[in-house]
Design a protein around this motif. Structure first.
Motif, mmCIF file in Angstrom:
data_model
loop_
_atom_site.group_PDB
_atom_site.id
_atom_site.type_symbol
_atom_site.label_atom_id
_atom_site.label_comp_id
_atom_site.label_asym_id
_atom_site.label_seq_id
_atom_site.Cartn_x
_atom_site.Cartn_y
_atom_site.Cartn_z
ATOM 1 N N TYR A 183 12.904 69.034 7.222
ATOM 2 C CA TYR A 183 13.881 69.552 8.180
ATOM 3 C C TYR A 183 15.215 68.844 7.958
ATOM 4 C CZ TYR A 183 9.573 70.983 10.554
ATOM 5 O OH TYR A 183 8.348 71.524 10.853
ATOM 6 N N ASP A 184 16.236 69.619 7.648
ATOM 7 C CA ASP A 184 17.575 69.047 7.471
ATOM 8 C C ASP A 184 18.429 69.198 8.726
ATOM 9 O OD1 ASP A 184 17.179 68.287 4.776
ATOM 10 O OD2 ASP A 184 17.558 70.351 4.133
ATOM 11 N N ASP A 185 18.151 70.259 9.498
ATOM 12 C CA ASP A 185 18.927 70.542 10.707
ATOM 13 C C ASP A 185 17.976 70.940 11.826
ATOM 14 O OD1 ASP A 185 21.998 70.649 9.967
ATOM 15 O OD2 ASP A 185 20.889 71.517 8.274
ATOM 16 N N ASN A 213 12.745 61.092 11.352
ATOM 17 C CA ASN A 213 11.793 61.024 10.237
ATOM 18 C C ASN A 213 12.219 61.873 9.049
ATOM 19 O OD1 ASN A 213 10.110 59.253 11.571
ATOM 20 N ND2 ASN A 213 8.785 60.860 12.377
ATOM 21 N N ASN A 214 13.075 62.850 9.296
ATOM 22 C CA ASN A 214 13.537 63.741 8.237
ATOM 23 C C ASN A 214 15.009 63.540 7.894
ATOM 24 O OD1 ASN A 214 11.284 65.886 7.635
ATOM 25 N ND2 ASN A 214 11.215 65.477 9.836
ATOM 26 N N ASP A 215 15.637 62.517 8.486
ATOM 27 C CA ASP A 215 17.060 62.261 8.293
ATOM 28 C C ASP A 215 17.868 63.542 8.514
ATOM 29 O OD1 ASP A 215 19.234 60.585 7.849
ATOM 30 O OD2 ASP A 215 19.273 61.045 5.700
ATOM 31 N N ALA A 216 17.523 64.247 9.595
ATOM 32 C CA ALA A 216 18.137 65.539 9.901
ATOM 33 C C ALA A 216 19.335 65.378 10.823
ATOM 34 C CB ALA A 216 17.106 66.459 10.554
ATOM 35 N N THR A 217 20.202 66.355 10.760
ATOM 36 C CA THR A 217 21.305 66.460 11.714
ATOM 37 C C THR A 217 20.775 67.119 12.974
ATOM 38 O OG1 THR A 217 22.946 66.662 9.944
ATOM 39 C CG2 THR A 217 23.585 67.492 12.126
ATOM 40 N N VAL A 218 21.134 66.559 14.127
ATOM 41 C CA VAL A 218 20.719 67.126 15.413
ATOM 42 C C VAL A 218 21.847 68.004 15.942
ATOM 43 C CG1 VAL A 218 20.116 66.608 17.813
ATOM 44 C CG2 VAL A 218 19.195 65.196 15.948
ATOM 45 N N HIS A 219 21.512 69.255 16.189
ATOM 46 C CA HIS A 219 22.454 70.202 16.778
ATOM 47 C C HIS A 219 22.092 70.358 18.253
ATOM 48 C CE1 HIS A 219 24.016 72.002 12.929
ATOM 49 N NE2 HIS A 219 22.956 71.330 12.503
ATOM 50 N N SER A 220 23.070 70.183 19.125
ATOM 51 C CA SER A 220 22.829 70.449 20.547
ATOM 52 C C SER A 220 23.658 71.668 20.932
ATOM 53 C CB SER A 220 23.166 69.243 21.415
ATOM 54 O OG SER A 220 24.515 68.872 21.273
ATOM 55 N N GLY A 264 21.832 77.602 9.705
ATOM 56 C CA GLY A 264 20.747 77.239 8.782
ATOM 57 C C GLY A 264 19.778 76.230 9.374
ATOM 58 N N ILE A 265 19.500 76.374 10.648
ATOM 59 C CA ILE A 265 18.593 75.453 11.349
ATOM 60 C C ILE A 265 17.183 75.605 10.789
ATOM 61 C CG2 ILE A 265 17.562 74.920 13.610
ATOM 62 C CD1 ILE A 265 20.572 74.137 13.363
ATOM 63 N N ASP A 266 16.491 74.470 10.616
ATOM 64 C CA ASP A 266 15.128 74.457 10.081
ATOM 65 C C ASP A 266 14.067 74.395 11.165
ATOM 66 O OD1 ASP A 266 16.011 74.142 7.252
ATOM 67 O OD2 ASP A 266 16.716 72.208 7.998
ATOM 68 N N LEU A 267 14.424 73.860 12.344
ATOM 69 C CA LEU A 267 13.473 73.670 13.434
ATOM 70 C C LEU A 267 14.219 73.714 14.755
ATOM 71 C CD1 LEU A 267 10.587 72.775 14.469
ATOM 72 C CD2 LEU A 267 11.456 70.432 14.315
ATOM 73 N N ILE A 268 13.625 74.395 15.726
ATOM 74 C CA ILE A 268 14.153 74.388 17.092
ATOM 75 C C ILE A 268 13.173 73.601 17.947
ATOM 76 C CG2 ILE A 268 14.756 75.778 19.124
ATOM 77 C CD1 ILE A 268 15.286 78.130 17.154
ATOM 78 N N VAL A 269 13.689 72.620 18.674
ATOM 79 C CA VAL A 269 12.866 71.861 19.616
ATOM 80 C C VAL A 269 13.403 72.200 20.999
ATOM 81 C CG1 VAL A 269 12.072 69.587 20.365
ATOM 82 C CG2 VAL A 269 12.520 70.019 17.927
ATOM 83 N N ILE A 270 12.583 72.874 21.794
ATOM 84 C CA ILE A 270 13.048 73.399 23.075
ATOM 85 C C ILE A 270 12.074 73.031 24.181
ATOM 86 C CG2 ILE A 270 11.960 75.661 22.708
ATOM 87 C CD1 ILE A 270 14.484 76.915 24.036
ATOM 88 N N GLY A 271 12.611 72.675 25.325
ATOM 89 C CA GLY A 271 11.773 72.347 26.475
ATOM 90 C C GLY A 271 11.499 73.575 27.315
ATOM 91 N N THR A 272 10.445 73.471 28.100
ATOM 92 C CA THR A 272 10.118 74.524 29.046
ATOM 93 C C THR A 272 9.870 73.873 30.394
ATOM 94 O OG1 THR A 272 8.644 76.355 29.568
ATOM 95 C CG2 THR A 272 7.650 74.501 28.432
#
Length: 146
Positions: A2-4, A28-35, A102-110
């Motif tokens: 995951y880069d982004d 762990n993936n040295d990714a950029t965090v997009h908020s 070009g996001i690789d993963l979305i982490v979303i709360g519910t």
């Protein structure tokens, strides 16, 4: 892998638990965090012309604070961040942003809405994101959920 990593926020307290899961993945993936915070255009449209400008400004201010919270936590972990406030329908706008950036993963709360709450609010943003995403989505069910 995951880069982004995109961590959308609605400004609620649930973001703490979402970040507790999303930031280690990014680190762990040295990714950029997009908020991303989405000012729900349905809410501002329903307010009517007399109050929509003030409401929009208030929601945008809340959005700036919300993405700043995510950015501060990510920066404290040594991660690069990108923050944005957009207008639109939340789930659709989240997915559009993910595609554009070009996001690789979305982490979303519910927040664990009850079936009745889901019907009255036209469903859950996280459910709509999961149902329509073409990339992996990590859903964090927050404490206190039913």
């Amino acid at each position: 892998m995951y880069d982004d990593v995109l961590i959308p926020t609605d400004g609620s307290d649930t973001i703490s638990q979402t970040l507790a899961h999303g930031l280690p993945i990014a680190a762990n993936n040295d990714a950029t965090v997009h908020s991303l915070y989405v000012v729900d255009s349905r809410v501002t449209a329903a307010a009517g012309e007399d109050t929509s400008t003030d409401l929009e400004r208030t929601l945008e201010d809340e959005g700036q604070k919300a993405v700043a919270t995510v950015a501060e936590r990510a920066t404290a972990e040594g991660l690069e961040t990108v923050s944005e406030v957009r207008q639109g329908t939340p789930a659709k706008t989240i997915l559009e942003y993910a595609d554009e950036q070009g996001i690789d993963l979305i982490v979303i709360g519910t927040r664990g809405k009850s079936p009745r709450e889901k019907v009255t609010s036209l469903g859950s943003v996280s459910e709509r994101v999961v149902d329509n995403a073409s990339i992996p989505v990590f859903v964090v069910r927050n404490a206190g959920d039913k």
